[in-house]
Design an enzyme around this catalytic site. Structure first.
Site, short mmCIF file in Angstrom:
data_model
loop_
_atom_site.label_atom_id
_atom_site.label_comp_id
_atom_site.label_asym_id
_atom_site.label_seq_id
_atom_site.Cartn_x
_atom_site.Cartn_y
_atom_site.Cartn_z
N ALA A 257 12.75 14.82 -20.20
CA ALA A 257 12.20 15.83 -18.92
C ALA A 257 10.48 15.61 -18.97
CB ALA A 257 12.69 17.07 -19.00
N SER A 258 10.03 14.99 -18.15
CA SER A 258 8.73 14.63 -18.13
C SER A 258 7.99 15.84 -18.11
CB SER A 258 8.19 13.69 -16.84
OG SER A 258 8.99 12.48 -16.86
#
Length: 396
Positions: free
Chosen positions: A100-101
């Site tokens: 998850a950036s």
């Protein structure tokens, strides 16, 4: 999207406020970010990645709910898969393969995508499903298609999106192929690093449409975010915006095992010379000289081994057995250079550095990319001024 709890709401509001203040998030995306917090899409076990140290720390929502929630709303990347799903246990694996950036990166990319009501968007790299969820909330689920190569991650994303009350189409497939069934798209957003832009993305984007993708060379893990506009003749061109770092498309990842036989012994029969170029001159992480060197020295992989006694910069040719190493020792004015094979890699690296300094040390935003059937061509200031040779098309 399902209503968030009161605690989630406070944390989400605080994150949105900080993203707005930084400029990463624009006001038109604020309500969507409040309605779709990242926590809705995360698995129970994540690894919070420290950008400064490079370490990833496991956080379990079951065992440490407060720590997990803190990680969910922190502006840090969270690894959600290691080693293409072959990893087990809580300790970090070898290679992170899904994440998850950072919320600031997600917000800034959506800002740069420039969507408006009614647009149809193709996302490459579903991951947790958060980005697809944000797009679906803003544009409507029927206007969003997301492609994910990993079957487990695709199923996780579908479940998270369903629980959030969203139904964008999540396709399990190779992102390099796009998804022609819903083409043409007004926007294509890529959340995986590429080393060559697949032509199918251009084919599936309408003229005037935008492709936003992290692009780079095998010289480093870094990517430069490029915003390409597709033209009537099928080509695409546009500027680089800034440096980022994404996990790479699986069929474009660099396999470091290919270099195992390059240096049977060191220094072996390598030619020896010296240089006054310092290790710091080669740049670190997001510095433009590192990006430029990858452009000017194609088909080259680079890594630095550091120790108290010396730092050793390695360079490996992707097409031959050529290699080079520069050894930097504290207090010594010159570094010792070793080169082996038909290609003089260090000479090319030093020439790239001289080329960059002679042009006033241009930053990333002065460079751009043009993509045609012949390959990807990088330019400086003007599309007519080539920076280096076209990138190889065999990666497509």
């Amino acid at each position: 999207m399902r209503p968030s709890t009161e605690q989630e709401g406070r944390a989400s509001d605080e994150l949105v406020r900080s993203l707005l203040e930084s400029g990463a998030l624009t006001p038109d995306w604020a309500e969507t970010f409040r309605a779709g917090p990242r926590s809705l899409f995360l698995p129970d076990l994540v690894w919070a990645h420290d950008m400064a140290t490079g370490r990833s720390t496991p956080v379990s929502g079951t065992d440490n709910p407060e720590g997990w929630e803190q990680a969910a709303y922190a502006n840090v990347p969270l690894v959600t898969q290691w080693d293409d799903g072959q990893h087990t246990g809580t300790e970090p694996g070898t290679v992170p393969t899904s994440s998850a950036s950072m919320p600031s990166v997600v917000a800034a990319m959506l800002r740069d995508l420039g969507v408006s009501d009614g647009m149809r968007v193709l996302e490459i790299g579903t991951g947790t499903g958060w980005n697809a969820g944000l797009l679906a909330h803003r544009l409507g689920s029927g206007n969003v298609v997301s492609v994910e190569i990993d079957a487990v991650m695709a199923e996780h994303a579908r479940g998270a999106l369903t629980r959030a009350g969203l139904t964008p189409e999540v396709v399990r497939g190779d992102g390099g192929d796009g998804w022609p069934d819903k083409a043409p798209y007004d926007r294509v957003i890529v959340t995986a690093g590429v080393r060559a832009v697949p032509p199918r993305w251009l084919e599936q984007t309408r003229p005037g449409g935008i492709i936003l993708a992290p692009w780079g060379t095998h010289y480093s893990d870094q990517d430069a975010l490029v915003r390409l506009t597709v033209e009537e003749d099928g080509r695409a061109t546009g500027p680089f915006l800034r440096m980022v770092e994404f996990m790479k498309l699986r069929d474009q990842r660099l396999d470091w095992n290919r270099f195992r036989e390059h240096v049977p012994e060191f220094p072996g029969d390598a030619d020896m010379s010296s240089t006054t170029v310092a290790l710091s001159d080669l740049g670190d992480r997001y510095e433009p000289v590192r990006f430029v060197t990858g452009l000017r020295v194609p088909d080259c992989a680079h890594v630095v081994n550091r120790s108290e006694a010396e730092d050793k910069a390695w360079f490996f040719d992707l097409t031959t057995r050529s290699w080079a190493a520069a050894v930097f020792r504290p207090g010594e004015p010159e570094a010792t250079v070793y080169q082996s094979g038909p290609r003089r890699l260090w000479d090319e690296v030093e020439a790239a550095y001289r080329w960059w300094t002679a042009r006033g040390e241009p930053g990333h935003s002065r460079f751009g990319l043009t993509v045609t059937a012949e390959g990807d061509r990088v330019w400086l200031d003007d599309p007519a001024e080539d920076v280096g040779a076209p990138q190889p098309t065999d990666l497509r």
